[in-house]
Every structure is written in structure tokens, then in C-alpha cells.
Design an enzyme around this catalytic site. Structure first.
Site, PDB file in Angstrom:
ATOM      1  N   TYR A  98      63.767  19.266  40.460  1.00  0.00           N
ATOM      2  CA  TYR A  98      62.931  19.079  39.268  1.00  0.00           C
ATOM      3  C   TYR A  98      63.302  17.768  38.553  1.00  0.00           C
ATOM      4  O   TYR A  98      64.198  17.043  38.993  1.00  0.00           O
ATOM      5  CB  TYR A  98      63.074  20.288  38.330  1.00  0.00           C
ATOM      6  N   GLN A 152      58.810  38.739  49.598  1.00  0.00           N
ATOM      7  CA  GLN A 152      57.409  39.134  49.769  1.00  0.00           C
ATOM      8  C   GLN A 152      56.698  39.474  48.466  1.00  0.00           C
ATOM      9  O   GLN A 152      55.509  39.224  48.334  1.00  0.00           O
ATOM     10  CB  GLN A 152      57.318  40.332  50.723  1.00  0.00           C
TER      11      GLN A 152
END
Ligand code: FAD
Ligand code: NAP
Ligand code: SF4
Length: 676
Positions: A171, A344
Site C-alpha cells: 500500500y 473461500q
């Protein structure tokens, strides 16, 4: 805590001078998606409160931008105006009902911002983002520093105990610190003193604004894992400067988002990266936090006991179980619902702009919506099938006070998870079955294994409700020669362990086709051998190169020739998980597995597999053809009993087999249990 606790290092308090943390557990920052939902902060407050109630030492919130340009996405959260403060108070008030401390993470995404207003050190586009950033002018750099300081002050007014300044994962601050993204020639580029100036000036400005008694965590990238990353000497220089500027704690960052090295997936060995935090121990005096793939208390305890860090950060493990610390302290680690590192329901959701939750804990981020209140009318319920769907239903329904009897024809609980857990890199799936086993005991579910059910056995027992979680049958494709002795199903391989030859064609390249290929090539799981795993992914533990990268070991030896085939023309593995698909694809590529899309299967005969590709007929002379061609619902028992007028419910693969995964199976089981 005294040394009589099972985890004396993990559970010992940490004195920060002006405040004390009740233990060494930091719940790492996770963006949940609730930050941007209407009424989301109320739900966030419930989410964090549950973790505080579970005795986490220090929570770090999901990343909030200090200004407009630093937002993750156009509608991303920002803390920059006084009217933003109130909604944060809901969170800090909820957490402060308990001794837990909470810090707000300040995240300026720089060139990772998913909008056209992004900025960075230089105007260099990220490989994972279509938007090209503008280089910040000197004036804008100064205003960005002021924005961080202002946001920190607002966080203090909102009741936070501190802030975490995000300086890693590629970042903005990391983009300034590395030559990869910083090509500036002014005082913000060139030497490390110039490149680290942004991070250091931000810490100074924040400290000046918030005073002495406010926690400042700086998340420093100790391993960039990209070319043009920082050298180890530069990292030590930065750590010292960050400490001198006024940081209270230095947290570890591992890998930029664009790095092509797995850092948190399930196939990453547990605590694979804590050695790098240990390397920094003694270079600075502030506490250091180790991170990534620490998911059980014994792992965390070992990290601390072996002097790798002063604290441990765990993020996803707190999605999986808000009571992780409580259970560890009570000596009940077996009751912890372990994060299996699948991504997931958490990271994959965030990347798809959906609310994060957890595959093994569907209540995560749904604390106010999915609840399991005691039932006023206990029922006598039979559940058929002890796969993930049946297990989840049984445990939650029994928790609510229903009398639950669970049947499975197999000799162990778990359904297909018993095959998944054998795949190298999926060892964590064992943990989910251990957890469910404990839950069945805890809630007195009456479990009958080796107990295949049929119409008669169920009709005669007078249950109030029947829940069918009978799973799937593997699909048998209609290919001439499909009954040839060379043909095996994935169950022949993973369940019956039938011998497999050296040259193999796999029909179907979905999740199971990839898993079977991995099972056949990785004779010894890399996940259980940390040094081999680090070498295989080119991670330089000697830190000879900037970014700690070595060439990837493309020569992973095995003695099989494998062809992974599909009919679709698209890239093989294109439908795998957003944040993990590339890892599965690269793993097989590094093992020289041949990916063959766009095939038409003609026949299987003594020679092997006959197929055509772009109209040209080919013969693949293979020893075995393994069928991984998807699944079909096993719902016939449900249909028969329903037709006989019984109260029937259908969940998991038995309900819809297409695109079924354990996330859907477990959530569907939990949702039915909450309402039945
Ligand atoms: P199942 O797990 O199929 O369970 C059904 C159960 O019902 C079985 O135990 C069976 O014995 C029992 N049963 C059936 N009929 C009867 C009867 N008449 N009487 C008594 N018992 C009966 N999913 C993911 O989300 N992530 C993954 O990484 C992943 N990896 C996988 C890897 C492999 C190799 C495999 C095979 C599957 C994987 N899956 C994965 C899929 C996941 O395991 C399934 O989606 C999940 O198990 C479906 O759960 P279920 O409860 O609906 O059915
Ligand atoms: P799948 O993902 O649906 O893949 C089935 C494969 O078989 C596809 O490649 C498909 O490709 C092929 N196929 C379908 N019908 C066929 C036919 N009639 N003849 C020949 N080929 C055919 O199913 P799966 O691999 O069995 O996995 C089942 C579920 O388990 C998945 O939905 C997945 O969510 C879950 N799972 C997840 C993971 C994970 O890592 N997250 C791992 C394993 C399993 P073509 O049609 O192009 O040939
Ligand atoms: Fe862990 Fe998977 Fe749950 Fe994410 S979804 S928290 S990776 S178990």
C-alpha cells in the site's frame, strides 16, 4: 495469568507503559464489507463485541482511509470528518464493555485503490489494478501526512485506544519505501532515508496530534516478496526510525498483494513466516508482532516461547471462532473452530465486493442475523448424512435444544471432507472434522455411523422432521469406453486408494481435478515441510536479495506425466477461488502438469484416451484415465419419503450439486437449524 495456564506466553499481559494488554493476542485487521453497508456499523459493533467478549487482547479494525484518494474503492470507508466519528463510537463502546483494546487501522491504498483518483509515489500502474495512479506532488504528500494525523485524532475522539498505520502489503507507504514503485528524485525518493520519510513523518505527525498515551502500531513490511522490494538493512533502518518517531508496536507485514508467493492460503505451512520477525527482534525496543498462518494456540505459544516475537497476530482465526482465546485459556483448544486458510468466505468475498464471513463459521459478520436461540418446542429430528451440511445442521439444531439423531452409512463423520483432507496442502481440513466431532459430543447429538438409511428404517421411527444431507454421486460422463479397466473415479483414488500408473489423463479440471493432480504429484506434502515449501516458492530466508526472493524452484521432482483436461476453451482452472486459484495453477505448473483445454473426448480404449483438439484426432497413451467430471445430487431417498408425506428437508449437495462447496453446505445447514 500465571504459568499454570496451558499457554503461559500467549496469555501473559503486555505492559505498554501507559496501558496494559491482557494477553499477547492481536486480532489482525480484516475488511468485512460491513463498513460500507447501510446499518453496517451496528453489525460491525456486534462482530467486534463478540471477539472482545472472547478476551482478545487487542483488536485492529479493517482498514479505513484517512482521505478520499486513499479509499479502497469509490464507496470505501473514510475517517476524515467530525461527522464520521459517531458511528465508530458504536464499535468502541461495544468493545470496551470488556478489557479488550481496539485500534483503528488507517489504510491509504495508494496505487491499489480501485478507482481513477489513485495516487502513489510515482505514476506506475500496479499489475493487479487497471487504474494508473498519479504521482503525489510535494504539497499533496504534506497534506496526506496531515490527513493521517487528523484521522488519528478523530479515532481518539471516537474512543479507540490507538491506530495502526498500514505500511506494508504494497500500500501507499510501502510504495514510497521501495524502489519498485518509487522513482522519485526529490527528498521522497532515492536513498532509503528519503523513501521511508513518508512513513516516518506520518508516525511523527500522528504522535504529535494524539499525545503520549495512545497506541500507534506501525505495520512494517518485513518481506516484500516482489522484485525491487526493500533489503534487510533498509528494513532495520526503517524499524529504528519508526520507533524513534513514536510507534508503540511494530506489526509484521508479509508480501505485497501483487506478489506471486502464497502468504496466507491453506497450503502455506503454519507460522511459515515468523522467522522474519525473529530476525528483527533485538534491533528495536518496541514489541514486535508475528503474523500469517498462526491458527491454533499451540502454534502461537511456540512462536512466542521460541522468541520469534512479543505478540502474535491472528485475523481469520477470529472469523472462525470468536472464543479462540477463552477456549485456549480454559484448556479447551480442541473446541476451537479452526480457520482452515481456505479464503473461500472471507478474502474471496471481499474481492468480489461481498460481505466477508467464514466457511466454518457462517455466523461471522452475521452476529445479529444468524442466531441460534433455544427453541420453545424441542423436536425429534433425524439427519441423514454426516458431511459438512449434516454436521452443521446437527450441531446448531442440538444447540437450540432439539433432539438430534445423526446417521451416516460411512464409518466416520465428514463426508467428502475425508477425501479433501488427504490432498497435500489441505491438511487443515482435519481440524474441521475434529471440531465437529467435539460439537456433536458437546450438544449430545446421537450419532450412528455404519448406519445406511432407507425408506423403511426412517419411516418406522416416528421422527418429527427428516433432514437429508446425503450429498452427491460423482458424475459418470457418457464417453465410449467409460467402463474400461483403465478408468478410475476420483473416489477410487482418494477413497479406495487404488494404484495409479505413471502416465495419467484427468477428465475434468474443476476443484477436484486440481486436487487429484496435486495428490498424484506431491508425494510428500510441501505444507508439512516448511523449509522445502519456502524453497519451492523462492523465499530467501538468508535475505540476500531485495524483497527476499530467489528464483522459484521449477524443478519439483516426481515420476508421473499428468494431463489435466477440460472441454471448455477457457484457461484451465479459471473458475477456482479468486485469491487461491493462481496458487493451484502455479503449483501444478511448477510440477510440469500439462493443462489441456478445449478437448472433445472420443473414446477410452486399450491405448488410452482418444480425443480431438481443434478438429485433430489425438491418442493419449495413458495408464489410467481419472474421472473428475463434477457431481450430481443424491436426493432419491428424500424424494421417496417426501412423496410418502414425511416432513422432509434437503440441504447441501443433496439439494444442489452444481457449484457446491462446503461453504454453501455449512451455511445451508446452519440456516435451516436456526429456523426449524
Ligand atoms: P457430503 O460431504 O457428500 O456428505 C454426504 C454424506 O451422506 C456422506 O457421508 C454419505 O456417507 C452420507 N449418506 C448418503 N446417503 C446416505 C444414506 N442413505 N444413509 C446414511 N448416510 C448417507 N469444498 C470446499 O468448499 N473447499 C474445498 O477445498 C473442497 N475440496 C474438496 C476436495 C475434494 C477431493 C472433494 C471430494 C471435495 C471437496 N470439496 C471442497 C467439496 C466439499 O467436500 C463438499 O461440497 C461437501 O462435502 C458437501 O457436503 P454435504 O454435507 O452436502 O455432502
Ligand atoms: P466442478 O468444479 O463442477 O468441475 C467439474 C469438471 O468436470 C469441469 O472441469 C468440467 O469441465 C468437467 N465436466 C463436467 N461435466 C462433464 C462431462 N459430462 N464430461 C466430461 N467432463 C465434464 O466439480 P468438481 O471438480 O467435481 O468439484 C465439486 C465441487 O467441490 C466444486 O463445485 C467445488 O466448489 C468444490 N471444490 C472446491 C475446491 C476448492 O479448492 N475450493 C476443491 C475441490 C472441490 P468441462 O465441462 O469444461 O469439461
Ligand atoms: Fe479461515 Fe476459510 Fe473461514 Fe476465511 S473462510 S476465516 S480462511 S476458514
Amino acid at each position: 495469568m500465571t504459568n499454570t495456564t496451558p499457554y503461559p506466553h500467549l496469555l501473559s499481559p503486555l505492559d505498554l507503559g501507559f496501558t496494559t494488554l491482557q494477553n499477547r493476542v492481536l486480532m489482525g485487521s480484516m475488511h468485512t464489507g460491513l463498513e460500507e453497508e447501510p446499518q453496517g456499523f451496528k453489525k460491525l459493533a456486534a462482530f467486534y463485541e463478540a471477539r472482545a467478549k472472547g478476551d482478545v487482547g487487542l483488536i485492529v479494525t479493517g482498514g479505513i482511509s484517512p482521505n478520499f484518494r486513499g479509499r479502497v474503492a469509490p464507496m470505501g470507508s473514510e475517517l476524515s470528518k467530525f461527522w464520521h466519528v459517531n458511528k465508530h463510537k458504536a464499535i468502541t463502546d461495544a468493545v470496551h464493555k470488556y478489557p479488550t483494546k481496539i485500534c483503528l487501522q488507517l489504510l491509504h491504498t495508494g496505487r491499489y485503490a480501485y478507482h481513477p483518483f489513485s495516487v502513489s509515489a510515482s505514476a506506475i500502474k500496479a499489475p493487479i489494478n487497471p487504474f494508473k495512479p498519479k504521482a503525489l506532488s510535494e504539497r499533496k504528500i504534506h497534506s496526506t501526512i496531515k490527513d493521517f494525523a487528523k484521522s488519528s485524532k478523530l479515532a481518539q475522539e471516537a474512543g479507540y485506544d490507538g491506530v495502526e498505520i498500514m505500511g506494508s502489503e504494497g500500500y501507499l507507504i510501502n510504495q514510497f519505501s521501495c524502489k519498485r514503485t518509487n522513482h522519485r528524485t526529490d527528498k521522497w525518493g532515492g536513498s532509503i532515508e528519503n523513501r521511508m520519510r513518508l512513513g516516518v513523518e506520518i508516525v511523527k505527525a500522528v504522535r504529535e496530534k494524539v499525545g503520549k498515551n495512545f497506541i500507534i502500531i506501525f505495520r512494517l513490511s518485513l518481506l516484500d516478496l516482489v522484485e525491487g522490494g526493500n533489503t534487510w538493512d533498509e528494513i532495520v533502518t526503517m524499524a529504528k526510525a519508526i520507533e524513534a518517531a513514536g510507534a508503540t508496536i511494530i506489526n509484521t507485514g508479509i508480501g505485497w498483494h501483487e506478489a506471486r508467493v502464497p502468504t496466507i492460503a491453506t497450503s502455506v505451512p503454519r507460522a511459515a513466516f515468523t522467522w522474519v520477525t525473529k530476525r528483527l527482534m533485538g534491533e528495536v525496543n518496541v514489541p514486535l508482532v508475528a503474523t500469517n498462518r498462526i491458527n491454533m494456540p499451540d502454534v502461537a505459544e511456540r512462536v512466542l516461547a521460541e522468541g520469534h516475537s512479543d505478540m502474535v497476530s491472528m485475523a481469520r482465526p477470529f472469523l472462525a471462532d470468536p472464543d479462540f482465546v477463552n477456549k485456549a485459556a480454559a484448556g479447551q483448544a480442541d473446541d476451537i473452530n479452526t480457520c482452515i486458510g481456505c479464503n473461500q468466505a472471507c478474502l474471496d468475498h471481499v474481492f468480489e465486493q461481498k460481505r466477508a464471513t467464514c466457511l466454518v463459521n457462517p455466523q461471522a459478520c452475521y452476529e445479529t442475523e444468524l442466531t441460534f436461540a433455544k427453541t420453545p418446542e424441542p423436536k425429534n429430528i433425524a439427519v441423514i448424512g454426516a458431511g459438512p451440511a449434516g454436521l452443521a445442521f446437527s450441531c446448531y439444531a442440538a444447540q437450540r435444544g432439539h433432539k438430534v439423531t445423526l446417521f451416516d452409512g460411512a464409518s466416520e463423520i465428514g463426508g467428502q471432507f475425508n477425501y479433501a483432507k488427504q490432498v497435500p496442502g489441505k491438511e487443515e481440513f482435519f481440524e474441521t472434522l475434529r471440531y465437529f466431532k467435539r460439537q456433536l459430543e458437546e450438544h449430545n447429538v446421537d450419532v450412528h455411523l455404519d448406519s445406511y438409511q432407507d425408506v423403511e428404517s426412517l419411516r418406522t421411527r416416528g421422527y418429527d422432521e427428516l433432514v437429508f444431507a446425503t450429498g452427491i454421486n460423482p458424475r459418470t460422463p457418457n464417453i465410449p469406453g467409460i467402463n474400461h479397466p483403465k478408468v478410475l473415479s476420483y473416489l477410487d483414488v482418494l477413497k479406495h486408494h487404488q494404484p495409479v500408473g505413471k502416465k495419467v489423463a484427468i477428465i475434468g479440471a474443476g476443484g477436484i481435478g486440481f486436487d487429484v493432480a496435486t495428490y498424484l504429484v506431491e508425494q510428500e506434502s510441501l505444507t508439512t515441510n516448511q523449509q522445502r515449501w519456502l524453497k519451492a516458492w523462492g523465499i530467501d530466508t538468508e535475505y540476500q536479495n531485495p524483497g527476499a526472493l530467489l528464483p522459484i524452484d521449477h524443478d519439483l521432482k516426481h515420476d508421473r506425466e499428468i494431463y489435466l483436461m477440460q472441454r471448455k476453451e477457457t484457461k484451465v482452472g479459471a473458475n477456482l477461488g479468486k485469491t487461491t486459484g493462481w496458487i493451484h495453477r502455479n503449483t501444478l505448473k511448477n510440477h510440469h502438469v500439462n493443462m489441456v483445454p478445449g478437448v472433445h473426448y472420443e473414446q477410452i480404449n486399450d491405448q488410452g484416451l482418444v480425443y480431438s483438439l481443434q478438429g485433430e484426432k489425438k491418442v493419449l497413451e495413458v495408464d489410467n484415465v481419472i474421472v473428475c467430471a463434477g457431481q450430481e445430487s443424491n436426493d432419491s431417498l428424500y424424494q421417496q419419503l417426501k412423496d410418502l408425506g414425511e416432513n422432509c428437508h434437503l440441504i447441501g449437495g443433496a439439494d444442489v450439486a452444481a457449484e457446491l462447496d462446503a461453504k454453501r453446505a455449512i451455511r445451508q445447514g446452519a440456516e435451516l437449524a436456526a429456523t426449524i
